[in-house]
Design an enzyme around this catalytic site. Structure first.
Site, PDB file in Angstrom:
ATOM      1  N   SER A  21      56.654  -6.198 -13.826  1.00  0.00           N
ATOM      2  CA  SER A  21      55.330  -5.623 -13.521  1.00  0.00           C
ATOM      3  C   SER A  21      54.277  -6.021 -14.557  1.00  0.00           C
ATOM      4  CB  SER A  21      55.401  -4.102 -13.384  1.00  0.00           C
ATOM      5  OG  SER A  21      56.193  -3.514 -14.388  1.00  0.00           O
ATOM      6  N   ASP A  39      10.894   7.669  -2.793  1.00  0.00           N
ATOM      7  CA  ASP A  39      10.022   6.515  -2.995  1.00  0.00           C
ATOM      8  C   ASP A  39      10.777   5.525  -3.873  1.00  0.00           C
ATOM      9  OD1 ASP A  39       7.933   4.791  -3.444  1.00  0.00           O
ATOM     10  OD2 ASP A  39       6.931   6.095  -4.896  1.00  0.00           O
ATOM     11  N   GLY A  51       0.808  -1.219   0.000  1.00  0.00           N
ATOM     12  CA  GLY A  51       0.000   0.000   0.000  1.00  0.00           C
ATOM     13  C   GLY A  51       0.840   1.268   0.000  1.00  0.00           C
TER      14      GLY A  51
END
Ligand SMILES: Nc1nc2c(ncn2[C@@H]2O[C@H](COP(=O)(O)OP(=O)(O)O)[C@@H](O)[C@H]2O)c(=O)[nH]1
Lengths: 600, 298
Positions: free
Chosen positions: A509, A80, A15
């Protein structure tokens, strides 16, 4: 009239739309003193809150819809959130700016999994005040016992998860009972209506706290005025107060607080102001002004992370973090655990997927000023950004910083890089050679250094093999160790750049992310990535140290190029093809680049 | 105590500073209405004592109310701000107007395409707009920082979540951002703020006797002799005002006696029709706002 931001949470069909429609409708009526006109029986209140369905069908991302309601006492911004599968991410977004929450449930169903989920998210995001709206009371005959049982169960649960102020209201959104007007059928209820609660619940934003201001913009209309503009996000400040500028650590006093409407004597949380400091400090955008109880200046913290991307989180990968008004590089460790938001229990986790919440350590590439999220949302919340797509992929809430020595603040040095550069006659930088073993990195680096030395430059070579004999003796060749190996060297290189040296790093690396990490340790113009590109066959053929032969025999596990990957640089500053260049020519190319980029 | 208007003002200022700092070439889209006037006022506050570090851009259609153009020129001159007026040259050449080409085509070519041309021409990478979330259901979900692809498309699937006051403004070259500092304001807030701050607005917002004709239930003001009168149509002088301002043939007036801000506020409080009902373009096609937004209209 002040303003309250709140979030509404509920599962589908509890609701929620009806309730928001009711608030929109009735409060509008209240505005015009037309309370008598509230004969909305039979009207579809939910339709006042437009359907999110259509947009969902069109595939529009809806996270939060904001609604605006006002009464003569307060203005409300309602966040909301639609209750579909993206719920966690959406609720987190809506809750991040909310001071209070209305959690809705259906009186017939009582406390559900979802109710607990909503409450956990609300609590995590720092909302301490909650109204539990027990809806559809009309369908349980406004039964007092039913309401009391739900209320008691919820209070007990909420107290256990850090929600300290709970108000339970028995409502029927459909006819407005106890939403705006008091319900005749609940004579046993003497608490506030939902709207009364919303109109009176304290707003967290006005809580006192230590002064904090995020510098958004440096205000320099002319040579005479130098101000820093920003929003006060904590406490208050007066003219004459001593303030610290973080993360630099410098301090000064407030000479003026300037606004368009005239100077102020004092400003407090929520105000956008411009501060003029008594001393001519170099304060840049992203700095934080603070007084008393200073935020921690640190490069690591433990945080709760909410993942918001379809792509799962990659521990160790380089992301960006936006904290306050700064954007800095960020890496995330593997989470310590993941939160089951339905039950609040901790689950084991190696990563985080969309809508998952976990706790772990994060590392910033530069020191940042942080508060815990509990103490200050604006200096304790950050978003995580994917630096390739620029998407916002996660959010973090600082639990605590990892550098515990509270009194060690980032030391601001009076002799800085610029002064050292002047003394040396050149500035420092990192020249990062990457490539396979045997590609020629060390040979080229050595030639470059000799030439620089002869020209009177201050240099130093960090060589993979040599560093592994000392600083990185404890590390092996697993992926994790390789990452740590490069991290340490990157740190050392950055310190040496600060000392004014031209640092030549010669390291395989193999991973792009770590090279990016090294790049992030120094300023953009101080890093030069040199890809020493030698095809595997050629390197293997050269094999000066006999390593490839060993690796092929299986005696050297995790050998780059054989059974461990090498990620080629995408856009190195220099790409040297050693099958076409002699070592001398390669060194020339490096020196030429250093010349054009102004290092010497 | 901080009132809600103080709060809204401080938030908008914060957003404007943040956006300007994150952008290389910002611009403020100035459409002369009350929201633009408010936005301009906030921009002056945000950067004071500096001037706003961006020019104003008005995408003109040649069909604006004359009083709007007078107001625009007066205000920008008084404040000494740089104003760029862009009129889509193709529309000028073709004489695009709402009567022969329809309101949808008129709006698309003059405004949507015109805006794109202007942004591209000046290479603006960030544009402030005065849109509010309470105007339109679709806008309730709009972000404060809204992204546009290199060809100005709004990608509704790729919107970024906005948490706290953290706006991720990173973008790839060619992409641009629309920033809406008034997102959290309502129409009523705007009027109360205009009253409090004494912000000048176009006189058309206040009721006066104006020549109007009624068409399909909408009162259209006869602002000049370019409005073709239909057979039997006779302009009459009515007490009317406007809730929003745009192209005069497409903007409906409302009967009103509100001649002061106080009266406008009282009227707004009492009004139950949403503000855009006076705007013909929004009703042109269902879902039109959605579509226009995707095409780059504000
Ligand atoms: N009887 C009764 N029905 C209600 C009440 N509140 C909502 N409903 C109904 O429950 C259904 C779902 O409501 P809606 O607001 O769309 O739920 P949402 O999915 O949470 O937004 C609708 O049919 C409503 O009319 C109430 O207080 N009492």
């Amino acid at each position: 009239m002040d303003l309250l931001r709140f979030i509404t949470c509920g599962s589908v069909d509890d609701g929620k739309s009806t309730l928001i429609g009711r608030l929109l409708y009735d409060s509008r009526a209240l505005h015009t003193d037309q309370l008598a006109a509230l004969t909305s029986q039979g009207m579809d209140l939910a339709s006042l809150v437009d359907g999110l369905l259509a947009e969902r069908e069109q595939g529009i991302t809806i996270d939060v819809a904001y609604r605006y309601v006002g009464t003569s006492r307060r203005r409300f911004i309602v966040a909301d959130t639609p209750g579909h599968e993206q719920y966690t991410r959406n609720m987190v977004t809506g809750a991040s700016t909310a001071d209070a929450a209305v959690i809705l449930l259906d009186a017939r169903k009582g406390l559900l999994r979802q109710t607990r989920r909503h409450s956990h998210v609300v609590s995590l995001l720092g909302i301490r005040r909650v109204a539990l709206a027990v809806n559809k009371m009309d369908l349980v005959g406004f039964h007092e016992g039913r309401f009391a049982a739900i209320a008691e169960e919820y209070r007990e649960f909420a107290a256990g998860i850090g929600i300290d102020e709970v108000t339970c209201v028995p409502i029927a959104a459909i006819d407005g009972s106890n939403v705006v007007g008091r319900a005749a059928r609940t004579p046993w209820y003497d608490g506030p209506t939902l709207l009364e609660w919303l109109e009176t619940v304290p707003v967290d934003a006005v809580r006192p706290g230590p002064f904090r201001m995020i510098v958004r913009w440096v205000n320099r209309p002319d040579a005479d005025f130098r101000g820093v503009s920003g929003l006060v996000v904590g406490g208050s400040v007066k003219v004459g107060d001593q303030v610290r500028v973080l993360p630099d650590g410098t301090s000064s006093t407030v000479a003026r607080i300037v606004t368009f409407d005239g100077d102020l004597a004092e400003a407090s949380v929520g105000q956008s102001i411009t501060v003029v400091l008594a001393d001519d400090l170099d304060v840049s955008r992203g700095a934080v002004l603070a007084a008393t109880d200073l935020p921690e200046v640190t490069d690591a913290c433990q945080a709760d992370l909410i993942w918001m991307s379809e792509q799962e989180m990659l521990p160790g990968r380089r992301y960006l973090a936006k904290v306050g008004a700064r954007t800095v590089g960020l890496t995330v460790d593997a989470p310590k655990h993941r939160l089951d938001i339905d039950t609040g229990t901790h689950l084991a986790a190696k990563t985080l997927r969309l809508n998952e919440i976990g706790r772990g350590n994060v590392h910033f590439e530069q020191p940042v000023a942080l508060d815990s999220y509990r103490a200050n949302r604006d200096l304790g919340g950050f978003v995580v950004i994917d630096h390739l797509t620029n998407a916002t992929v996660g959010a973090g809430l600082v639990r605590h910083t990892l550098r515990r020595a509270t009194n060690v603040h980032w030391q601001s040095m009076s002799v800085d890089k610029t002064m050292r550069a002047r003394l040396n006659g050149h500035r420092g930088c990192v020249v990062w050679f990457t490539g396979l073993s045997g590609a020629g990195k060390s040979t080229i680096a050595d030639l470059v250094e000799r030439r620089l030395y002869l020209a009177g430059r201050h240099t130093f070579v960090l060589d993979g093999d040599n560093v592994r004999h000392g600083l990185n003796k404890d590390l092996g060749f697993t992926d994790a160790d390789r990452v740590e190996n490069v991290r340490r060297v990157a740190e050392v290189a950055a310190l040496m750049v600060n000392a004014g040296l031209i640092v030549l790093v010669s390291f395989i690396s193999p991973f792009r992310a770590e090279r990016e990490l090294a790049r992030g340790k120094v300023a953009a113009e101080e890093f030069c990535e040199v890809f020493v590109d030698t095809p595997l066959e050629v390197a293997e053929q050269r094999d000066p140290k006999g390593l490839y032969a060993k690796a092929r025999r299986g005696e050297l596990p995790n050998f780059t190029g054989i059974d461990s990957p090498y990620e080629r640089p995408d856009t190195p500053e220099l790409h040297l093809d050693t099958t076409e260049l002699t070592p001398e020519q390669a060194a020339d190319a490096v020196l030429a680049h250093l010349t054009t980029s102004g290092v010497w | 105590m901080q009132t809600h208007l103080d709060w809204l003002e401080a938030e908008s200022i914060d957003i404007m500073r943040e956006a300007a700092a994150e952008s290389e070439r910002p611009v403020l889209l100035y459409s002369i209405g009350k929201d633009s006037s408010t936005l301009l006022h906030l921009a002056r506050k945000a950067f004071y004592p500096s001037k706003p570090p961006f020019p104003l851009l008005h995408v003109d259609t040649t069909w604006k109310f004359r009083e709007m153009i007078d107001f625009r020129d007066r205000v920008t001159a008084e404040l000494g701000l740089e104003l760029i007026v862009h009129r889509n040259p193709e529309c000028l050449a073709l004489g695009i107007n709402p009567f022969d080409h329809g309101s949808a085509t008129h709006t698309d070519l003059w405004k949507t395409q015109g805006l794109r041309q202007a942004l591209d021409k000046h290479r603006f990478d960030l544009a402030f707009g005065g849109a509010r979330r309470d105007e339109e259901p679709v806008r309730a979900k709009e972000r404060v920082f809204s992204f546009r692809t290199a060809d100005h498309q709004w990608d509704p699937r790729g919107q970024r979540p906005e948490l706290w006051r953290l706006y991720n403004a990173r973008k790839a070259p060619g992409e641009s951002i629309r920033v809406f500092p008034l997102s959290n304001w309502t129409e009523l807030d705007i009027w109360r703020y205009i009253e409090r701050e004494e912000i000048p607005v176009v006189p058309l917002y206040f009721a006066a006797r104006r020549p109007v004709v009624e068409r399909d239930g909408t009162l259209i003001m006869v602002d000049d002799d370019r409005l073709p009168l239909r057979p039997g149509e006779q302009p009459s002088h009515e007490m009317v005002r406007f809730r929003t301002l745009g192209c005069y043939p497409l903007t409906g007036a409302i009967p009103s006696t509100a001649t002061t801000l106080r009266e406008i506020i009282d009227e707004t409080v009492a009004a139950d029709t949403s503000e855009r009902q006076g705007r013909v373009i929004d009703r042109d096609q269902s879902g039109s706002m959605e579509r226009k937004k995707r095409d780059g209209y504000f």
